[in-house]
Design a protein around this motif. Structure first.
Motif, PDB file in Angstrom:
ATOM      1  N   VAL A   1      -5.378  12.205  24.571  1.00 21.80           N
ATOM      2  CA  VAL A   1      -5.735  12.933  25.792  1.00 21.80           C
ATOM      3  C   VAL A   1      -6.497  12.025  26.739  1.00 21.80           C
ATOM      4  O   VAL A   1      -6.197  11.937  27.935  1.00 21.80           O
ATOM      5  N   ASP A   2      -7.492  11.318  26.212  1.00 21.28           N
ATOM      6  CA  ASP A   2      -8.305  10.426  27.050  1.00 21.28           C
ATOM      7  C   ASP A   2      -7.467   9.281  27.619  1.00 21.28           C
ATOM      8  O   ASP A   2      -7.666   8.860  28.764  1.00 21.28           O
ATOM      9  N   HIS A  44      -2.745   8.738  19.506  1.00 20.42           N
ATOM     10  CA  HIS A  44      -3.132   7.688  20.456  1.00 20.42           C
ATOM     11  C   HIS A  44      -2.091   6.580  20.474  1.00 20.42           C
ATOM     12  O   HIS A  44      -1.763   6.022  21.527  1.00 20.42           O
ATOM     13  N   ALA A 101      -7.316  13.708  20.421  1.00 23.13           N
ATOM     14  CA  ALA A 101      -8.289  13.600  21.510  1.00 23.13           C
ATOM     15  C   ALA A 101      -8.225  12.227  22.184  1.00 23.13           C
ATOM     16  O   ALA A 101      -8.380  12.121  23.405  1.00 23.13           O
ATOM     17  N   SER A 156      -8.785  15.471  31.420  1.00 22.73           N
ATOM     18  CA  SER A 156      -8.657  15.692  29.976  1.00 22.73           C
ATOM     19  C   SER A 156      -8.545  17.179  29.671  1.00 22.73           C
ATOM     20  O   SER A 156      -7.762  17.592  28.803  1.00 22.73           O
ATOM     21  N   THR A 157      -9.305  17.994  30.411  1.00 23.81           N
ATOM     22  CA  THR A 157      -9.222  19.443  30.234  1.00 23.81           C
ATOM     23  C   THR A 157      -7.844  19.958  30.650  1.00 23.81           C
ATOM     24  O   THR A 157      -7.262  20.831  29.984  1.00 23.81           O
ATOM     25  N   ALA A 166      -5.381  10.696  30.442  1.00 24.33           N
ATOM     26  CA  ALA A 166      -6.256  11.021  31.573  1.00 24.33           C
ATOM     27  C   ALA A 166      -6.672   9.765  32.329  1.00 24.33           C
ATOM     28  O   ALA A 166      -6.733   9.752  33.569  1.00 24.33           O
ATOM     29  N   SER A 224      -0.873  13.764  35.380  1.00 20.70           N
ATOM     30  CA  SER A 224      -1.298  14.010  33.995  1.00 20.70           C
ATOM     31  C   SER A 224      -0.237  14.793  33.237  1.00 20.70           C
ATOM     32  O   SER A 224       0.142  14.428  32.112  1.00 20.70           O
ATOM     33  N   THR A 268      -5.338  18.938  27.903  1.00 15.89           N
ATOM     34  CA  THR A 268      -5.530  19.755  26.690  1.00 15.89           C
ATOM     35  C   THR A 268      -4.946  21.148  26.890  1.00 15.89           C
ATOM     36  O   THR A 268      -4.263  21.684  26.004  1.00 15.89           O
ATOM     37  N   GLU A 327     -11.941  11.909  35.123  1.00 13.88           N
ATOM     38  CA  GLU A 327     -11.221  11.876  33.843  1.00 13.88           C
ATOM     39  C   GLU A 327     -11.574  13.059  32.947  1.00 13.88           C
ATOM     40  O   GLU A 327     -10.740  13.532  32.169  1.00 13.88           O
ATOM     41  N   LYS A 328     -12.789  13.570  33.074  1.00  9.66           N
ATOM     42  CA  LYS A 328     -13.193  14.710  32.246  1.00  9.66           C
ATOM     43  C   LYS A 328     -12.351  15.937  32.580  1.00  9.66           C
ATOM     44  O   LYS A 328     -11.838  16.621  31.687  1.00  9.66           O
TER      45      LYS A 328
END
Length: 350
Positions: free
Chosen positions: A209-210, A244, A206, A190-191, A213, A223, A194, A186-187
Motif C-alpha cells: 500500500v505504501d 510488497h 501494508a 494509503s487510505t 501510494a 492510486s 486500502t 501519502e497518508k
C-alpha cells in the motif's frame, strides 16, 4: 479456492472504467482527503436541506484525478436529487445549452465538466440562468426576431475545471461557492488504496500500500489505476496476497519509478539533460526530442516535473534542476545553483 480465485471477483471482471466507478465513494463521509472542502460542502448542503431549496452553484477546481466528478455525484446523493452530467466541449452552441437548461427539474444538479471550454454563446446564456433562473429563447431571425423569456426551475450548477484561470470573471463570480482541490499526501492515498482494495476483494500488504501510494503523484485516480495493475500482476503470478514484492515488480514493469515518474516523464527529463545539457531549451524543441506533441509534454509531463522540483520554467526555456540531474543518475553542474529558480519570469514555448 485457488490463488487465482482469490483475486478474481465479479468487481474485477469488469473493465477499468466500471471498476473506477465502483470505487467512487457515495457520501461525503466516505470521501477521503480534502478535509476542509468536505467540511465546507457539508455546511452548504445542510443549510440547503434545512431551507428545502436547491444548493448554491458550486465551482470545483483542481488538477485531474482528485475527485471533482466524484464530489458532484456525492452532492446529488446527499441532496437526494437527480444529476445531469455533461461537459463544456460537448456543448457546441447556445441552443444545446438552452435545451439542457429547459429540461431540468426542480432541485436537479447540472454537472458541467471542463466548464472553461464552453463556447462563448453558451457561456453567456448561463449568466441569466444562474442568477435569475430563466433563459431568453429567440424566435425568428433578423429584425423580426423575438426573445421569449422562459422560466427555469431552481437548479444547482456544479462546474468542474482544471484551469480556473481561463474562466471569465462574470461566470466565476456567479458561483456561490468555489472549492480548490489539492494534491493528496501519502497518508490519505494509503487510505484510498486500502479502501479500494477492500471493495475489490483484495488482500494487500501494508508495505505494498505504501509503495503504491508513494508512486501515485498525489492523485487518487492514479492510486486506483496502479492498484489494478499490481492486482493484474499478482493474479498472473498466482499470489493470493498483493505483497510488497508484487508491487515493486509490477510498478517496475509498468515503468513507474520510486518518485512516480513514468516513461514520458523520464524521457523528457533525460532528453533535457543528456541532449541539451540541462537547458535552457524551448518546449517545441524538447517535444521533438522525445517524439511527442508540445501539448502532451506541456500538459502531461511538465506539471509533475515542475511541481516536484525536477524541472524549472524560465524566460529562456526549460531547465533541469539539480534534483532532476540526480534523479537520472547524473552529477549536476557546479554552477547549477546560480541558474534561475522555479518562479522566475514567464516561460517561453519555443
Amino acid at each position: 479456492m485457488t490463488p487465482d480465485d482469490r483475486l478474481v471477483t465479479p468487481a474485477l471482471r469488469s473493465d477499468d472504467g466500471a471498476a473506477e466507478n465502483a470505487l467512487r465513494p457515495k457520501t461525503l463521509k466516505d470521501f477521503i482527503g480534502q478535509d476542509r472542502v468536505r467540511q465546507q460542502i457539508d455546511v452548504l448542503l445542510s443549510a440547503a436541506r434545512k431551507r428545502e431549496s436547491a444548493a448554491d452553484h458550486i465551482l470545483l477546481s483542481g488538477p485531474p484525478g482528485l475527485g471533482k466528478t466524484t464530489l458532484a455525484l456525492i452532492l446529488a446523493s446527499e441532496m437526494n436529487t437527480p444529476i445531469r452530467v455533461t461537459s463544456g466541449p460537448a456543448i457546441t452552441h447556445a441552443g444545446e445549452m438552452a435545451a439542457i437548461l429547459s429540461s431540468l427539474v426542480e432541485g436537479e444538479i447540472l454537472f458541467l465538466d471542463e466548464i472553461h471550454r464552453l463556447p462563448r454563446p453558451a457561456e453567456e446564456l448561463l449568466y441569466l440562468a444562474m442568477e435569475d433562473f430563466r433563459v431568453d429563447v429567440v424566435v425568428g431571425k433578423g429584425p423580426g426576431a423575438t426573445a421569449i423569456p422562459l422560466q427555469l426551475p431552481r437548479f444547482t450548477l456544479v462546474g468542474a475545471t482544471t484551469r480556473a484561470g481561463l474562466l471569465p470573471s462574470p461566470l466565476r463570480d456567479r458561483f456561490g461557492f468555489t472549492a480548490h482541490l489539492d494534491f493528496y499526501d501519502e497518508k490519505d492515498l494509503s487510505t484510498v488504496i486500502t479502501r479500494s482494495a477492500k471493495l475489490l476483494g483484495l488482500i494487500i500488504d501494508a508495505k505494498a500500500v505504501d509503495e503504491i501510494a508513494g508512486r501515485s503523484r498525489g492523485t487518487p485516480r492514479i492510486s486506483n489505476r496502479l492498484l489494478r495493475r499490481v492486482r493484474d500482476f499478482a493474479q498472473v503470478q498466482g499470489g493470493n496476497v498483493l505483497s510488497h514484492a508484487h508491487a515493486m515488480a509490477a510498478l517496475e514493469m509498468y515503468e513507474v519509478d520510486e518518485k512516480g515518474l513514468d516513461r514520458l516523464d523520464r524521457a523528457v527529463l533525460t532528453a533535457l539533460i543528456e541532449r541539451f545539457n540541462g537547458g535552457p531549451v524551448g518546449l517545441s524543441t524538447l517535444a521533438i526530442a522525445v517524439g511527442e506533441e508540445s501539448e502532451t509534454v506541456e500538459s502531461v509531463a511538465e506539471p509533475f516535473l515542475v511541481r516536484n522540483g525536477f524541472m524549472a520554467r524560465t524566460s529562456r526555456g526549460r531547465i533541469a534542476t539539480a534534483q532532476g540531474w540526480t534523479h537520472i543518475g547524473r552529477t549536476p553542474p557546479a554552477d547549477l545553483a546560480a541558474t534561475p529558480g522555479l518562479f522566475d519570469t514567464p516561460d517561453i514555448h519555443a
